[in-house]
Scaffold this motif. Structure first.
Motif, mmCIF file in Angstrom:
data_model
loop_
_atom_site.group_PDB
_atom_site.id
_atom_site.type_symbol
_atom_site.label_atom_id
_atom_site.label_comp_id
_atom_site.label_asym_id
_atom_site.label_seq_id
_atom_site.Cartn_x
_atom_site.Cartn_y
_atom_site.Cartn_z
ATOM 1 N N LEU A 98 0.959 -1.305 -0.131
ATOM 2 C CA LEU A 98 -0.088 0.159 -0.006
ATOM 3 C C LEU A 98 0.975 1.237 -0.122
ATOM 4 O O LEU A 98 1.909 1.270 0.599
ATOM 5 C CB LEU A 98 -1.093 0.143 1.177
ATOM 6 N N ARG A 99 0.320 2.312 -0.530
ATOM 7 C CA ARG A 99 1.016 3.543 -0.525
ATOM 8 C C ARG A 99 0.083 4.627 -0.078
ATOM 9 O O ARG A 99 -1.011 4.624 -0.584
ATOM 10 C CB ARG A 99 1.574 3.930 -2.103
ATOM 11 N N CYS A 100 0.616 5.775 0.698
ATOM 12 C CA CYS A 100 -0.315 6.754 0.981
ATOM 13 C C CYS A 100 0.338 7.981 0.968
ATOM 14 O O CYS A 100 1.710 8.009 1.261
ATOM 15 C CB CYS A 100 -0.432 6.567 2.695
ATOM 16 N N LYS A 101 -0.078 8.885 0.260
ATOM 17 C CA LYS A 101 0.426 10.057 -0.186
ATOM 18 C C LYS A 101 0.335 10.890 1.160
ATOM 19 O O LYS A 101 -0.362 11.155 1.704
ATOM 20 C CB LYS A 101 -0.336 10.916 -1.147
ATOM 21 N N GLY A 102 1.650 11.725 1.334
ATOM 22 C CA GLY A 102 1.883 12.563 2.618
ATOM 23 C C GLY A 102 3.438 12.314 3.052
ATOM 24 O O GLY A 102 3.937 11.469 2.756
ATOM 25 N N LYS A 103 3.889 13.278 3.766
ATOM 26 C CA LYS A 103 5.147 13.316 4.388
ATOM 27 C C LYS A 103 5.194 14.201 5.714
ATOM 28 O O LYS A 103 4.976 15.243 5.733
ATOM 29 C CB LYS A 103 6.214 14.023 3.524
ATOM 30 N N PRO A 104 5.458 13.503 6.668
ATOM 31 C CA PRO A 104 5.323 11.908 6.903
ATOM 32 C C PRO A 104 3.833 11.309 7.195
ATOM 33 O O PRO A 104 3.105 12.104 7.258
ATOM 34 C CB PRO A 104 6.102 11.620 8.296
ATOM 35 N N VAL A 105 3.847 10.047 7.088
ATOM 36 C CA VAL A 105 2.464 9.365 7.417
ATOM 37 C C VAL A 105 2.804 8.276 8.405
ATOM 38 O O VAL A 105 3.791 7.732 8.896
ATOM 39 C CB VAL A 105 1.874 8.754 6.151
ATOM 40 N N GLN A 106 1.762 7.816 9.226
ATOM 41 C CA GLN A 106 1.901 6.788 10.235
ATOM 42 C C GLN A 106 0.763 5.774 9.908
ATOM 43 O O GLN A 106 -0.413 6.093 9.216
ATOM 44 C CB GLN A 106 1.721 7.576 11.538
ATOM 45 N N TRP A 107 1.062 4.388 10.266
ATOM 46 C CA TRP A 107 0.045 3.571 9.858
ATOM 47 C C TRP A 107 -0.475 2.808 11.084
ATOM 48 O O TRP A 107 0.303 2.655 12.057
ATOM 49 C CB TRP A 107 0.943 2.361 9.113
ATOM 50 N N SER A 108 -1.605 2.302 10.909
ATOM 51 C CA SER A 108 -2.232 1.387 11.855
ATOM 52 C C SER A 108 -2.638 0.068 11.041
ATOM 53 O O SER A 108 -3.472 0.222 10.172
ATOM 54 C CB SER A 108 -3.555 2.077 12.498
ATOM 55 N N VAL A 109 -2.576 -0.911 11.981
ATOM 56 C CA VAL A 109 -2.677 -2.271 11.189
ATOM 57 C C VAL A 109 -3.399 -3.097 12.270
ATOM 58 O O VAL A 109 -3.665 -2.840 13.615
ATOM 59 C CB VAL A 109 -1.225 -3.134 10.860
ATOM 60 N N PRO A 110 -4.011 -4.261 11.960
ATOM 61 C CA PRO A 110 -4.548 -5.076 12.915
ATOM 62 C C PRO A 110 -3.633 -5.473 13.983
ATOM 63 O O PRO A 110 -2.503 -5.740 14.099
ATOM 64 C CB PRO A 110 -5.164 -6.365 12.057
ATOM 65 N N SER A 111 -4.525 -5.712 15.102
ATOM 66 C CA SER A 111 -3.747 -5.882 16.365
ATOM 67 C C SER A 111 -3.059 -7.315 16.352
ATOM 68 O O SER A 111 -1.616 -7.330 16.797
ATOM 69 C CB SER A 111 -4.675 -6.124 17.545
ATOM 70 N N TYR A 112 -3.243 -8.199 15.538
ATOM 71 C CA TYR A 112 -2.511 -9.427 15.386
ATOM 72 C C TYR A 112 -1.066 -9.082 14.913
ATOM 73 O O TYR A 112 -0.124 -9.598 15.173
ATOM 74 C CB TYR A 112 -3.279 -10.183 14.427
ATOM 75 N N LEU A 113 -1.168 -8.154 13.709
ATOM 76 C CA LEU A 113 0.348 -7.694 13.341
ATOM 77 C C LEU A 113 1.084 -6.807 14.421
ATOM 78 O O LEU A 113 2.420 -6.984 14.261
ATOM 79 C CB LEU A 113 0.131 -6.828 11.952
ATOM 80 N N GLU A 114 0.406 -5.896 15.124
ATOM 81 C CA GLU A 114 0.915 -5.179 16.023
ATOM 82 C C GLU A 114 1.762 -5.731 17.233
ATOM 83 O O GLU A 114 2.749 -5.446 17.507
ATOM 84 C CB GLU A 114 -0.052 -4.100 16.890
ATOM 85 N N GLU A 115 1.121 -6.952 17.430
ATOM 86 C CA GLU A 115 1.729 -7.792 18.296
ATOM 87 C C GLU A 115 3.072 -8.579 17.982
ATOM 88 O O GLU A 115 3.921 -8.758 18.475
ATOM 89 C CB GLU A 115 0.701 -8.746 19.079
ATOM 90 N N ASP A 116 2.874 -9.195 16.887
ATOM 91 C CA ASP A 116 3.993 -10.188 16.379
ATOM 92 C C ASP A 116 3.987 -10.280 14.865
ATOM 93 O O ASP A 116 2.956 -11.086 14.313
ATOM 94 C CB ASP A 116 4.193 -11.408 17.038
ATOM 95 N N THR A 146 -4.886 1.417 8.320
ATOM 96 C CA THR A 146 -5.304 2.815 8.056
ATOM 97 C C THR A 146 -3.983 3.511 8.191
ATOM 98 O O THR A 146 -2.953 3.338 8.635
ATOM 99 C CB THR A 146 -5.987 3.174 9.398
ATOM 100 N N CYS A 147 -3.866 4.681 7.029
ATOM 101 C CA CYS A 147 -2.725 5.619 7.121
ATOM 102 C C CYS A 147 -3.482 7.200 7.479
ATOM 103 O O CYS A 147 -4.616 7.417 7.095
ATOM 104 C CB CYS A 147 -2.580 5.565 5.587
#
Length: 385
Positions: A98-116, A146-147
């Motif tokens: 995925l690509r998100c236009k902006g400088k800078p940006v921050q990502w939010s991902v499902p909790s499963y990926l955030e943990e490990d 989410t971006c």
């Protein structure tokens, strides 16, 4: 000589008339705001031409920094991009970029990926966009991505939630119709004042999902009003009631595959509509030493709603024990209300019993305190005859 003089006189008249015309032309030009000697142009007004090379057009720019507009895209192949909608499907095992236009940006991902994420997830910030790459994907990676563009002032940066771009990504797995979880049972409270959600998250939006009760074994009706289903969120019980409690689970079917989800243990909790509103009243605002005092704290509330009443009183300072009378009674003439009351008894009041009496009533929605002040008077000594 006479002819020459006549010629000179005529020349002077012509010259004078010419000068007068020039003066009149100058005055007309000044009145019309034009340069002298130029004729007015007729027809439609033309747009201003771009500034010539070497000149700079001065423009006023706002001083406030505006966050960059987000644009979320999916990279399919090198050089090929797709603007995303609310959901996409990526086969399990295939990479996600995925690509998100902006400088800078921050990502939010499902909790499963955030943990490990096992090193499968990578974020890279480029000059004009941020990139998210996920490899070796599985059905467990299903969820919302989410971006957030970052609004920065000097070194202080914060997320701009209003311009966030999000997409729900399904990772269809031919062997797993539900997103795997580590728990066999999940306990969920059914609150009377809040909708209850049973996730039952599937890996494919094409799966057919139904809701079932374990005991007795029966399929639960989903009418879209009392209970509704959303492929991204699961089942929602909008107004929980006692009969919704019990063990429930979901069943998903796709093609020839049929699987059951985690079991959800639903516990009904009757939440009050609002915090209690106690009323305090003393048997008298002033008493003589040796008299008895009664201070009541009354709460009118909903039927079968537990209310806890506690006291703070002056006698606590010397260790005077607390004596109370507790009662819960239905409201006369009403089937849905009840009265909860606590009466604090103070026998033979003394000087130390003078002061502020406070009762605090608390239920699951909160607490509230009310107070009253009691004055202790000394008895007048009998006069000797």
């Amino acid at each position: 000589m006479t002819g020459v003089n006549l010629f000179r006189s005529k020349w002077k008249l012509v010259l004078s008339a010419f000068l007068i015309c020039i003066v009149i032309s100058e005055l007309d030009a000044q009145e019309q705001g034009r340069s002298p000697g130029k004729k007015p142009k007729s027809g439609k007004p033309k747009l201003a031409k771009a500034a010539k090379k070497g000149t700079m057009a001065v423009k006023t720019k706002p001083m406030v920094k505006a966050p960059s507009q987000t644009l979320l895209t999916q990279v399919i192949n090198k050089g090929k991009f797709i603007k995303l909608g609310e959901t996409i499907s990526v086969n399990a095992g295939a990479p996600l970029e995925l690509r998100c236009k902006g400088k800078p940006v921050q990502w939010s991902v499902p909790s499963y990926l955030e943990e490990d994420d096992d090193g499968r997830l990578r974020f890279v910030q480029h000059e004009r966009y941020g990139a998210l790459t996920l490899v070796n994907t599985t059905g467990a990676d299903t969820g919302e991505y989410t971006c957030y563009p970052m609004f920065c002032e000097d070194t202080d940066c914060r997320k701009n939630y209003e311009k966030a771009a999000k997409v729900f990504v399904f990772f269809p797995d031919p062997q797993e119709l539900f997103v795997p979880t580590s728990d066999y049972y999940e306990v969920i409270q059914l609150r009377t004042n809040w909708p209850t959600r049973l996730p039952c998250q599937v890996t494919s939006p094409a799966a057919n999902v139904t809701l079932h009760r374990e005991f007795p074994p029966v399929e639960v009706a989903v009418d879209g009003t009392e209970i509704s289903f959303n492929v991204k969120k699961g089942f929602t019980i909008h107004r929980p009631r006692p009969y919704h409690a019990g063990a429930l689970y979901c069943v998903a079917s796709l093609g020839g595959l049929r699987q059951s989800s985690t079991k959800y243990m639903l516990i009904y909790v009757n939440y009050p509509m609002a915090p209690p509103a106690p009323v305090i009243q003393a048997s008298s605002s002033s008493l003589a030493t040796g008299e008895n005092l009664r201070v009541s704290c009354t709460v009118m509330g909903e039927k079968n709603m537990a209310v806890e009443i506690t006291w703070d009183y002056p006698g606590q300072q010397i260790g005077r024990p607390q004596y109370t009378l507790e009662s819960i009674n239905p409201v006369t003439g009403g089937a849905t209300g009840q009265q909860t009351q606590s009466i604090l008894l103070v026998d033979e009041v003394r000087d130390v019993d003078q002061g502020v009496y406070t009762c605090t009533a608390e239920n699951l929605q909160g607490s509230k305190s009310v107070s009253t002040t009691v004055k202790v008077l000394h008895k007048a000594k009998p006069t000797k005859p």
